[in-house]
Design a protein around this motif. Sequence first.
Motif, PDB file in Angstrom:
ATOM      1  N   VAL A   7      22.830  62.411  26.680  1.00 16.91           N
ATOM      2  CA  VAL A   7      22.254  61.095  26.966  1.00 16.91           C
ATOM      3  C   VAL A   7      22.142  60.346  25.644  1.00 16.91           C
ATOM      4  N   LYS A   8      22.670  59.122  25.620  1.00 18.97           N
ATOM      5  CA  LYS A   8      22.702  58.352  24.372  1.00 18.97           C
ATOM      6  C   LYS A   8      22.063  56.982  24.571  1.00 18.97           C
ATOM      7  N   ASP A   9      20.920  56.773  23.917  1.00 19.25           N
ATOM      8  CA  ASP A   9      20.209  55.490  23.889  1.00 19.25           C
ATOM      9  C   ASP A   9      20.084  54.893  25.297  1.00 19.25           C
ATOM     10  N   LEU A  10      19.524  55.669  26.202  1.00 19.86           N
ATOM     11  CA  LEU A  10      19.401  55.255  27.604  1.00 19.86           C
ATOM     12  C   LEU A  10      18.154  54.407  27.810  1.00 19.86           C
ATOM     13  N   ASN A  11      18.365  53.221  28.343  1.00 19.06           N
ATOM     14  CA  ASN A  11      17.281  52.330  28.737  1.00 19.06           C
ATOM     15  C   ASN A  11      17.386  52.096  30.234  1.00 19.06           C
ATOM     16  N   LEU A  12      16.255  52.232  30.934  1.00 20.36           N
ATOM     17  CA  LEU A  12      16.253  52.108  32.389  1.00 20.36           C
ATOM     18  C   LEU A  12      15.306  50.998  32.822  1.00 20.36           C
ATOM     19  N   PHE A  13      15.753  50.213  33.793  1.00 17.16           N
ATOM     20  CA  PHE A  13      15.015  49.044  34.248  1.00 17.16           C
ATOM     21  C   PHE A  13      14.894  49.039  35.766  1.00 17.16           C
ATOM     22  N   TYR A  14      13.768  48.493  36.244  1.00 15.70           N
ATOM     23  CA  TYR A  14      13.617  48.129  37.655  1.00 15.70           C
ATOM     24  C   TYR A  14      13.341  46.629  37.672  1.00 15.70           C
ATOM     25  N   GLY A  15      14.373  45.856  37.986  1.00 14.12           N
ATOM     26  CA  GLY A  15      14.245  44.411  37.851  1.00 14.12           C
ATOM     27  C   GLY A  15      14.001  44.065  36.393  1.00 14.12           C
ATOM     28  N   LYS A  16      12.918  43.319  36.128  1.00 18.70           N
ATOM     29  CA  LYS A  16      12.594  42.947  34.751  1.00 18.70           C
ATOM     30  C   LYS A  16      11.757  44.006  34.040  1.00 18.70           C
ATOM     31  N   PHE A  17      11.261  44.986  34.819  1.00 15.99           N
ATOM     32  CA  PHE A  17      10.402  46.006  34.219  1.00 15.99           C
ATOM     33  C   PHE A  17      11.231  47.035  33.461  1.00 15.99           C
ATOM     34  N   HIS A  18      10.901  47.205  32.195  1.00 15.72           N
ATOM     35  CA  HIS A  18      11.574  48.174  31.322  1.00 15.72           C
ATOM     36  C   HIS A  18      10.850  49.513  31.479  1.00 15.72           C
TER      37      HIS A  18
END
Length: 258
Positions: A7-18
Motif C-alpha cells: 500500500v503506497k500513500d493511500l488516502n480514502l474518502f467518503y464524499g468530502k470526508f477524508h
Amino acid sequence: MAKRIDVKDLNLFYGKFHAVDGVSLAVPPRNVTAFIGPSGCGKSTVLRSLNRMHEVIPGARAEGKVLLDGEDIYATTVDPVSVRRTIGMVFQRPNPFPTMSIRDNVVAGLKLAGERDRKKLDEVAERALRGANLWAEVKDRLNRPGGGLSGGQQQRLCIARAIAVQPDVLLMDEPCSALDPISTLAIEDLIQELKKDYTIVIVTHNMQQAARVSDQTAFFNLAGVGQPGRLIELDDTERIFSNPSQKATEDYISGRFG
C-alpha cells in the motif's frame, strides 16, 4: 499462491470526508497482519480498500496505490469483481445464505462464475470445508440449510466460501467479535492453518487476539476529532506489544486510552 500486498500513500474518502490519510504499508505473503486501534480510526476502511469493497458505499473513493504482487488493483483496466475474487473477505458477523444448503453456500461463488460440473463443485466443497476445519462436522448434512449451523460453524462456513474460489489473500473484519470463546479459539487456530497458503489481514479490537494470531501488527489512530485516521506504527507483533516505538501505541496497548 499467496501474494504480497504493498500500500503506497493511500488516502480514502467518503464524499468530502477524508477518512484515512497517507497510509503506506506492506503485507508479506503467508503472513498474518493485524490492524488494531480505537473505533473510528479507519482500520476497517483500510481493510475494505484492499479489495475495493469500500467502493460499494456511494461517494467512496481512493487515492494512492494498492499493489498485489506489483499490480495496482485500482488501475482503470482492473475489474473490481475480479479483485474481490482474488482477495476474499470474511465479515464481522457470519453471513451464510440461510436457506441455501451448506454445500451450495460453499460453492456459491463458483456457480455465480458459471461452473456447473457437479463433480467439480462437490470436490471444491469438500476441499474448502476441510480447509475451514468444518468437514467432519457437516459432511453428513451437506444438503441442510447453512443457517442451521451454530455461530462459530457459520463463520467457518463463510471462510470455506471465501477460500472455495482459491483467492490469493484473505481479509477478515473482526471475524470473532460475534462468537463465544470456544468458537473464537477455533477460528484463531484456523487462521494459523490458513496462513500456510494465504496472505491474511485481520482487523480486531481484541489485543490478546492480535498478539496470538498475527506476525505483524499495524496500529491506527485518529489525529483528532473530525480528522482522518492514520497509520501510527507497523512492526513485528512481538515488538509492538513489548517495545513499541511510538508513545501513542504504548498508551493504547496498555489501556491508557482507546
